[in-house]
Design an enzyme around this catalytic site. Structure first.
Site, PDB file in Angstrom:
ATOM      1  N   GLU A 175      -1.755  -8.808   4.356  1.00  0.00           N
ATOM      2  CA  GLU A 175      -1.666  -9.269   5.742  1.00  0.00           C
ATOM      3  C   GLU A 175      -3.023  -9.495   6.398  1.00  0.00           C
ATOM      4  OE1 GLU A 175      -1.428  -4.707   6.059  1.00  0.00           O
ATOM      5  OE2 GLU A 175      -0.993  -6.290   4.611  1.00  0.00           O
ATOM      6  N   HIS A 183      -3.734  -5.032   0.832  1.00  0.00           N
ATOM      7  CA  HIS A 183      -3.150  -5.481   2.102  1.00  0.00           C
ATOM      8  C   HIS A 183      -3.148  -7.008   2.188  1.00  0.00           C
ATOM      9  CE1 HIS A 183      -2.657  -1.644   4.254  1.00  0.00           C
ATOM     10  NE2 HIS A 183      -3.674  -1.241   3.509  1.00  0.00           N
ATOM     11  N   CYS A 198       0.839  -1.202   0.000  1.00  0.00           N
ATOM     12  CA  CYS A 198       0.000   0.000   0.000  1.00  0.00           C
ATOM     13  C   CYS A 198       0.879   1.259   0.000  1.00  0.00           C
ATOM     14  CB  CYS A 198      -0.979  -0.031   1.176  1.00  0.00           C
ATOM     15  SG  CYS A 198      -2.388   1.081   0.958  1.00  0.00           S
TER      16      CYS A 198
END
EC number: 6.3.5.2
Length: 517
Positions: free
Chosen positions: A175, A173, A86
């Site tokens: 994660e 993202h 990002c």
């Protein structure tokens, strides 16, 4: 010979994203050690750390604004693989010759990414990927030596790569669990691109921790403040395995514990596991020190100081006690601005880090200092601690000291203990306990009028708090059934004399924190 579990390592540079700790936890899940540092770290620190790969996190700033955070130039001169997430992708693009612009359409939420080229990052993944976006800026021109490897309808460069230099950037993202194959993308980067192996496992962490404790303390005796919480319990088990009876646990009943907690701790650890435990009755001492104090930070500091004073006193009774073992974990270190770069922002002073006096006479043994909470729990299971204890809802180190708002008094603690026990009991009865992430009761130092029989009375108010969260960085209030809340309220008011009103906290995080103080 123990495995060097730190031999391979990933460095994560934090640009301020709420998800950054989640990145680190995912890397650990993959089985690789990593550390989380501020973006403005010195070049010499990166050299000394010698990472196998670097991840640039997301962040709230805009690359298009002057003086916005940038990755140290050494990141791109070091020759190690780099993965920008990002904001991390945007600053990578900008610093290496690309262009970033403010998007006319902010992308927030689920998006379908089309993989447009072969890349090590997307190895063994399908051409369409469901991902989680959260950005206002976007890369509009990639550096000349990069290629586009993914796009969305509104984001022309959803991912980019320089395969030769092993540089990768994604606008989403990976994660978060919302990105369906995010963990696989991180695995591809960490294991395949960076060449790391899965050395970081519960068994190897235990082996390493035991060896380190033995090496650190030698033949000295160690004293441990055992609270019965997850962190101190796991430290107790590790230290007991490492040094046996040279460990003395001090269980301090500070008057700020949950109902019957003291009896449960002594039964489990002294009788069940055979640990050497000194039981100190210190309720009066803690409440006296807290008398008249209503500031939350000051209360935390006072509780920390009294704990250390007691440990000092108990250690003097031991012939060779030179070490204090503690359950400090990695988020404590990050949040208390005690990280190795010293640049993290203070959120709350944790009793394990910020509340300790400078003149403490004992050295510190902190075997969990590098670990996240989920890692500590997994280790606890491997060490034989019961699941119900390890996966109990979080309880703050200062205990009821920060759940009694304002000044802490014995009367308030006794009322709160009983009210909280009813709330937790009913959550278990309704099979709701494991469906919320954390639940507890808060004592409010205000009197409210109530009606009992034919008379009016002014008694105290408590608030129930229950939240749902994945990472405790953000949280939603739990939508518990009205009938359930009514039952809990009725039981508390009828069974706990001195409480006339029960309210339910419907604040999310942000803007509120999970604990009230």
């Amino acid at each position: 010979m123990t495995t060097n579990i730190h031999a391979q390592r990933i460095l994560i540079l934090d640009f301020g994203s709420q998800y950054t700790q989640l990145v680190a936890r995912r890397i650990r899940e993959i089985g690789v050690y990593c550390e989380l540092w501020s973006w403005d770290v010195e070049e010499s620190d990166i050299r000394d750390f010698n990472p196998d790969g670097i991840i640039l996190s997301g962040g709230p700033e805009s690359v298009t604004e002057a003086n916005s955070p940038r990755a140290p130039q050494y990141v791109f001169d070091s020759g190690v693989p780099v993965f920008g997430v990002c904001y991390g992708m945007q600053t990578m693009a900008e610093q290496l010759g690309g262009k970033v612009a403010t998007s006319t359409e902010r992308e927030f939420g689920y998006a379908a990414v089309q993989v447009t080229g072969e890349s090590a990052l997307f190895k063994d993944l399908e051409a369409t990927q469901d991902v989680w976006m959260s950005h206002g800026d976007k890369v509009v021109e990639i550096p000349s030596d990069f290629v586009k490897i993914a796009e969305t309808e509104t984001c022309p460069y959803a991912a980019m790569a320089n395969e030769e230099k092993k540089y990768y950037g994604v606008q989403f993202h990976p994660e978060v669990t919302h990105t369906k194959n995010g963990l696989k993308m991180l695995e591809n980067f960490v294991l395949n691109v960076c060449g790391c192996e899965g050395l970081w496992t519960s068994a190897s962490i235990i082996e390493d921790a035991i060896a380190r404790i033995k090496e650190q303390v030698g033949d000295d005796e160690v004293i441990l403040g055992l609270s019965g919480g997850v962190d101190s319990s796991v430290v107790a088990m590790l230290a007991h395995r490492a040094i046996g009876d040279k460990l003395t646990c001090v269980f301090v009943d500070n008057g700020l514990l949950r109902l019957n907690e003291a009896e449960q701790v002594m039964e489990m650890f002294s009788e069940g596991f055979g640990l050497k435990i000194i039981h100190v009755e210190a309720e009066e001492r803690f409440l006296s020190a807290l008398s008249g104090e209503s500031d939350p930070e000051a209360k935390r500091k006072i509780i920390g100081h009294v704990f250390v004073d007691i440990f000092d006193e108990e250690s003097k009774k031991l012939s060779n006690a030179k070490w204090l073992a503690q359950g400090t974990i990695y988020p404590d270190v990050i949040e208390s601005a005690a990280s190795k770069t010293g640049k993290a922002h203070v959120i709350k002073s944790h009793h394990n880090v910020g509340g300790l006096p400078d003149d403490m006479e004992m050295g510190l043994v902190e075997p969990l200092r590098e670990l996240f909470k989920d890692e500590v729990r997994k280790i606890g299971l491997e060490l034989g601690l019961p699941y119900n204890m390890l996966y109990r809802h979080p309880f703050p180190g200062p205990g009821l000291g920060v759940r009694v708002l304002g000044e802490v008094k014995k009367e308030y603690c006794d009322l709160l203990r009983r009210a909280d026990a009813i709330f937790i009991e009913e959550l278990h009865n309704a099979d709701l306990y494991n469906k919320v992430s954390q639940a507890f009761t808060v004592f409010l130092p205000v009197r409210s009028v109530g009606v009992m029989g034919d008379g009016r009375k002014y008694d105290w108010v408590v608030s129930l708090r229950a939240v749902e969260t994945i990472d405790f960085m953000t949280a939603h209030w739990a939508h518990l059934p009205y009938d359930f809340l009514g039952k809990v309220s009725n039981r508390i008011i009828n069974e706990v004399g001195g409480i006339s009103r029960v309210v339910y906290d419907i604040s999310g995080k942000p803007p509120a924190t999970i604990e009230w103080e």
